[in-house]
Write a protein that holds these residues in place. Sequence first.
Motif, mmCIF file in Angstrom:
data_model
loop_
_atom_site.group_PDB
_atom_site.id
_atom_site.type_symbol
_atom_site.label_atom_id
_atom_site.label_comp_id
_atom_site.label_asym_id
_atom_site.label_seq_id
_atom_site.Cartn_x
_atom_site.Cartn_y
_atom_site.Cartn_z
ATOM 1 N N ASN A 66 42.493 44.848 42.934
ATOM 2 C CA ASN A 66 42.433 44.470 44.351
ATOM 3 C C ASN A 66 41.066 43.925 44.722
ATOM 4 O O ASN A 66 40.957 42.917 45.445
ATOM 5 C CB ASN A 66 42.756 45.683 45.233
ATOM 6 C CG ASN A 66 44.223 46.063 45.233
ATOM 7 O OD1 ASN A 66 45.096 45.220 45.023
ATOM 8 N ND2 ASN A 66 44.506 47.338 45.470
ATOM 9 N N ALA A 111 42.429 41.731 48.532
ATOM 10 C CA ALA A 111 43.751 42.330 48.476
ATOM 11 C C ALA A 111 43.627 43.852 48.536
ATOM 12 O O ALA A 111 42.563 44.422 48.287
ATOM 13 C CB ALA A 111 44.469 41.904 47.199
ATOM 14 N N THR A 129 49.078 44.526 49.907
ATOM 15 C CA THR A 129 49.270 43.085 49.688
ATOM 16 C C THR A 129 49.437 42.733 48.212
ATOM 17 O O THR A 129 49.723 41.582 47.885
ATOM 18 C CB THR A 129 48.087 42.286 50.257
ATOM 19 O OG1 THR A 129 46.863 42.770 49.682
ATOM 20 C CG2 THR A 129 48.018 42.412 51.775
ATOM 21 N N LYS A 130 49.275 43.704 47.305
ATOM 22 C CA LYS A 130 49.378 43.413 45.876
ATOM 23 C C LYS A 130 50.724 42.789 45.525
ATOM 24 O O LYS A 130 50.792 41.811 44.757
ATOM 25 C CB LYS A 130 49.153 44.685 45.060
ATOM 26 C CG LYS A 130 49.245 44.465 43.553
ATOM 27 C CD LYS A 130 48.968 45.746 42.784
ATOM 28 C CE LYS A 130 49.080 45.515 41.281
ATOM 29 N NZ LYS A 130 48.786 46.748 40.504
ATOM 30 N N SER A 147 45.825 32.721 47.285
ATOM 31 C CA SER A 147 45.090 33.779 46.589
ATOM 32 C C SER A 147 44.390 33.248 45.350
ATOM 33 O O SER A 147 44.699 32.147 44.857
ATOM 34 C CB SER A 147 46.021 34.933 46.191
ATOM 35 O OG SER A 147 46.955 34.505 45.219
#
Length: 291
Positions: free
Chosen positions: A38, A5, A9-10, A53
């Motif tokens: 991340n 990440a 994209t967090k 994820s």
Amino acid sequence: MIQFADDNTKQQVWDMWKTVFNDPDDYMEVYFRWKYLNENTLIYIEDGKAVSSLQMLSYQFTFCGTEIPAIYLSGVCTLPEYREKGYSRQLLIKSFDVAAGRNVPIILLVPQEEWLLRFYDKLGFARTFDPGAEALPSLKELTQKYPGDLYAAFREFDSLFRHKDVTVQKSFDDFYAMVEEAALFGFPPKKNLMGMARVIDAHRLISIFAERYPQTAFSISVRDELLKVNSASFTVVGGEARRYSPPEKSLFHANIRKLAQLLFGYNTLGDEEPFSAVFPEKVPSMSYMLE
């Protein structure tokens, strides 16, 4: 496509977590502030967005009297419309590579549902932690005992667990997050969690076991369907473990799941001879994992 990440994209990871787990925002704020990084978050990208994820949280784990690094998998999830495509499985296998690259020999997790035991078993995880029946020390009572001095409360908490073998240890930052999270829900009673372990570096763990029990001598042939580097024979003698490949004739034969249970001392008294005579039974424990 799998990647780590980043700041772009967090928010997608947050939104995915909210969609899948529907946790309260205040809990998620605590989790993402204290645990999210991340560089410890793997995501699967499809259609230009994160659709699956997992988080790889760093902890210390006491194993055979030695503290070793461990990864705790958290937030493994896939958006509903992208399921049954094997994305979580691919992320988990990638986490094994990341752990090996970071010299982390063990991965831990807490399956939230019974069917997940079978899912993770297929990836080499073994049940190594049983749920506790008794309440653990109260975080509320500890903090009330040391008003205004959270570090003093942590020192007492740490003294209760630091000496225990096959136990997940906590840092002061972990403790701070635990207290903040528990306060959100009125400090509910906590117990040991049912959990699983995945051996990433068999040679390293067997070597630590050998050093802890220098009078023990045996040979064991290990089979690992996914991490071929673990498939080998190991001879333990004089406090050292030597690896042989291709496998030699061995006294013990174990797949990677059984190896985790043997090394952790998980219900080994119930094993047949000579397993029960070589691997002492212990009580592995994992708790206060922001569950």
